[in-house]
Design a protein around this motif. Sequence first.
Motif, PDB file in Angstrom:
ATOM      1  N   VAL A 212       1.026  -1.121  -0.175  1.00  0.00           N
ATOM      2  CA  VAL A 212      -0.106  -0.070   0.102  1.00  0.00           C
ATOM      3  C   VAL A 212       0.878   1.365  -0.054  1.00  0.00           C
ATOM      4  CG1 VAL A 212      -1.697   1.211   1.298  1.00  0.00           C
ATOM      5  CG2 VAL A 212      -1.792  -1.227   1.199  1.00  0.00           C
ATOM      6  N   ARG A 213       1.869   1.272   0.806  1.00  0.00           N
ATOM      7  CA  ARG A 213       2.824   2.407   0.886  1.00  0.00           C
ATOM      8  C   ARG A 213       3.485   2.684  -0.468  1.00  0.00           C
ATOM      9  NH1 ARG A 213       8.123   2.318   4.664  1.00  0.00           N
ATOM     10  NH2 ARG A 213       8.645   0.405   3.163  1.00  0.00           N
ATOM     11  N   GLU A 214       3.909   1.596  -1.106  1.00  0.00           N
ATOM     12  CA  GLU A 214       4.575   1.854  -2.331  1.00  0.00           C
ATOM     13  C   GLU A 214       3.701   2.653  -3.413  1.00  0.00           C
ATOM     14  OE1 GLU A 214       5.998  -2.090  -3.853  1.00  0.00           O
ATOM     15  OE2 GLU A 214       7.562  -2.095  -2.223  1.00  0.00           O
ATOM     16  N   GLU A 227      -9.886   0.521  -3.067  1.00  0.00           N
ATOM     17  CA  GLU A 227      -9.272   0.034  -3.946  1.00  0.00           C
ATOM     18  C   GLU A 227      -7.936  -0.393  -4.060  1.00  0.00           C
ATOM     19  OE1 GLU A 227     -10.340   1.309  -7.728  1.00  0.00           O
ATOM     20  OE2 GLU A 227     -12.355   1.681  -7.186  1.00  0.00           O
ATOM     21  N   THR A 228      -7.115   0.646  -3.549  1.00  0.00           N
ATOM     22  CA  THR A 228      -5.395   0.497  -3.226  1.00  0.00           C
ATOM     23  C   THR A 228      -5.316  -0.616  -2.501  1.00  0.00           C
ATOM     24  OG1 THR A 228      -5.349   2.759  -3.850  1.00  0.00           O
ATOM     25  CG2 THR A 228      -3.237   1.701  -2.799  1.00  0.00           C
ATOM     26  N   VAL A 229      -5.721  -0.779  -1.168  1.00  0.00           N
ATOM     27  CA  VAL A 229      -5.720  -1.630  -0.242  1.00  0.00           C
ATOM     28  C   VAL A 229      -6.151  -3.082  -0.862  1.00  0.00           C
ATOM     29  CG1 VAL A 229      -6.288  -2.560   2.071  1.00  0.00           C
ATOM     30  CG2 VAL A 229      -5.848   0.046   1.787  1.00  0.00           C
ATOM     31  N   GLY A 230      -7.473  -3.060  -1.408  1.00  0.00           N
ATOM     32  CA  GLY A 230      -7.800  -4.286  -1.904  1.00  0.00           C
ATOM     33  C   GLY A 230      -6.949  -4.961  -2.836  1.00  0.00           C
ATOM     34  N   GLU A 231      -6.290  -4.251  -3.771  1.00  0.00           N
ATOM     35  CA  GLU A 231      -5.329  -4.636  -4.684  1.00  0.00           C
ATOM     36  C   GLU A 231      -4.155  -5.046  -4.085  1.00  0.00           C
ATOM     37  OE1 GLU A 231      -4.630  -1.718  -7.620  1.00  0.00           O
ATOM     38  OE2 GLU A 231      -6.476  -1.826  -8.622  1.00  0.00           O
ATOM     39  N   ALA A 232      -3.714  -4.443  -3.023  1.00  0.00           N
ATOM     40  CA  ALA A 232      -2.349  -4.662  -2.188  1.00  0.00           C
ATOM     41  C   ALA A 232      -2.399  -5.938  -1.615  1.00  0.00           C
ATOM     42  CB  ALA A 232      -2.132  -3.969  -1.070  1.00  0.00           C
ATOM     43  N   VAL A 233      -3.777  -6.525  -1.082  1.00  0.00           N
ATOM     44  CA  VAL A 233      -4.094  -7.686  -0.519  1.00  0.00           C
ATOM     45  C   VAL A 233      -4.048  -8.817  -1.487  1.00  0.00           C
ATOM     46  CG1 VAL A 233      -5.917  -9.235   0.645  1.00  0.00           C
ATOM     47  CG2 VAL A 233      -5.485  -6.696   1.473  1.00  0.00           C
ATOM     48  N   VAL A 283      -8.153  -8.965   8.546  1.00  0.00           N
ATOM     49  CA  VAL A 283      -8.489  -8.062   9.640  1.00  0.00           C
ATOM     50  C   VAL A 283      -7.744  -6.883   9.477  1.00  0.00           C
ATOM     51  CG1 VAL A 283      -8.200  -7.846  12.147  1.00  0.00           C
ATOM     52  CG2 VAL A 283      -8.819 -10.189  11.150  1.00  0.00           C
ATOM     53  N   ALA A 284      -6.139  -6.877   9.399  1.00  0.00           N
ATOM     54  CA  ALA A 284      -5.495  -5.581   9.620  1.00  0.00           C
ATOM     55  C   ALA A 284      -5.687  -4.691   8.288  1.00  0.00           C
ATOM     56  CB  ALA A 284      -4.014  -6.112   9.349  1.00  0.00           C
ATOM     57  N   SER A 285      -5.706  -5.394   7.139  1.00  0.00           N
ATOM     58  CA  SER A 285      -5.936  -4.342   5.961  1.00  0.00           C
ATOM     59  C   SER A 285      -7.359  -3.983   5.810  1.00  0.00           C
ATOM     60  CB  SER A 285      -5.685  -4.898   4.756  1.00  0.00           C
ATOM     61  OG  SER A 285      -4.274  -5.414   4.622  1.00  0.00           O
ATOM     62  N   PRO A 286      -8.314  -4.633   6.094  1.00  0.00           N
ATOM     63  CA  PRO A 286      -9.753  -4.244   5.951  1.00  0.00           C
ATOM     64  C   PRO A 286      -9.917  -3.262   7.050  1.00  0.00           C
ATOM     65  CG  PRO A 286      -9.796  -6.457   5.668  1.00  0.00           C
ATOM     66  CD  PRO A 286      -8.357  -6.183   6.128  1.00  0.00           C
ATOM     67  N   LEU A 287      -9.329  -3.267   8.293  1.00  0.00           N
ATOM     68  CA  LEU A 287      -9.421  -2.363   9.466  1.00  0.00           C
ATOM     69  C   LEU A 287      -8.743  -0.924   8.981  1.00  0.00           C
ATOM     70  CD1 LEU A 287     -10.157  -2.026  12.458  1.00  0.00           C
ATOM     71  CD2 LEU A 287      -8.083  -2.668  12.970  1.00  0.00           C
TER      72      LEU A 287
END
Length: 297
Positions: A212-214, A227-233, A283-287
């Motif tokens: 996500v940071r990148e 969407e960014t987090v979803g793609e990272a996961v 848990v972590a990313s959705p949170l």
Amino acid sequence: MFIVNNRKFFFLLSAVLILASFFSIWKYGFNLGIDFKGGSVLEVSYAGTRPEKEVISAELNKMNLGNFILTPSGDKNFILKTLELSAPEKVVVMSAFQSDPNNIAKEEKFSSIGPVVGEQLKKKAVVAIAIVLICILLFITFAFRKVSKPVASWKYALVTIIALLHDVIIPTGFFVVWNHFTGGEIDLLFVTALLAILGYSVHDTIVVFDRVRESLRDGVTKKPFVETVGEAVSQTMARSINTSVTTFLSLTALYFVGGETTKDFALLLLVGIVVGAYSSIFVASPLLVTLEKFQKN
């Protein structure tokens, strides 16, 4: 995106597991071993075939030792954990192992831990876990300082700590129930396993957050944060699962092939690896997405 969009379900599942863990801890409590409450450990070996555990347990029960744990070790040894024994009491206990005069029982190792030392170890264990959590909090806040938008860097650290607590509470609840039904104890190996779980889980979570940071730091995406987090996961899920499966197989081998003294240690790590892999993905990313939405509102 499926995981992020259905995060409420995974939050509910985690909440149920955490509540069940707290209930088991409240119901059964911690069966602390001699490392924390003091006592003696006596290891005995036999020249011939080791007697049945039930035979030795019956002899020990006649001596009114109180609570004790008798564990087979290797092919010819027994390990006895009981209240602190004086020298005369140890001689009497050894006689219980020497029920057959033709099968010589030999004392291999004897050690005692006083209640004061046990209390000090208990405090040091708590301090060690607290220091690890604080160091993780500070490091992640520093590492993510350049991506403070749309979520502040300290919130990455906060989410990581919440995930780590999740990864510690659930295995602890499981282990308390396991010990209740198997007669096991919580010793220093339990603390070692928790620290190992913390290290594994934070590594797994940071891999997702780093992706996500990148994306945010390099400005390669103008997509919504969800969407960014979803793609990272999605991009890191295969790596997380493969790493977890590899570690799981190694620990499974340790559980079945290793000695009796490491079985509970391996079992706790097995549970921790599964819970840690679950929390880093579900848990972590959705949170993190949930905190971003709260911030916007």
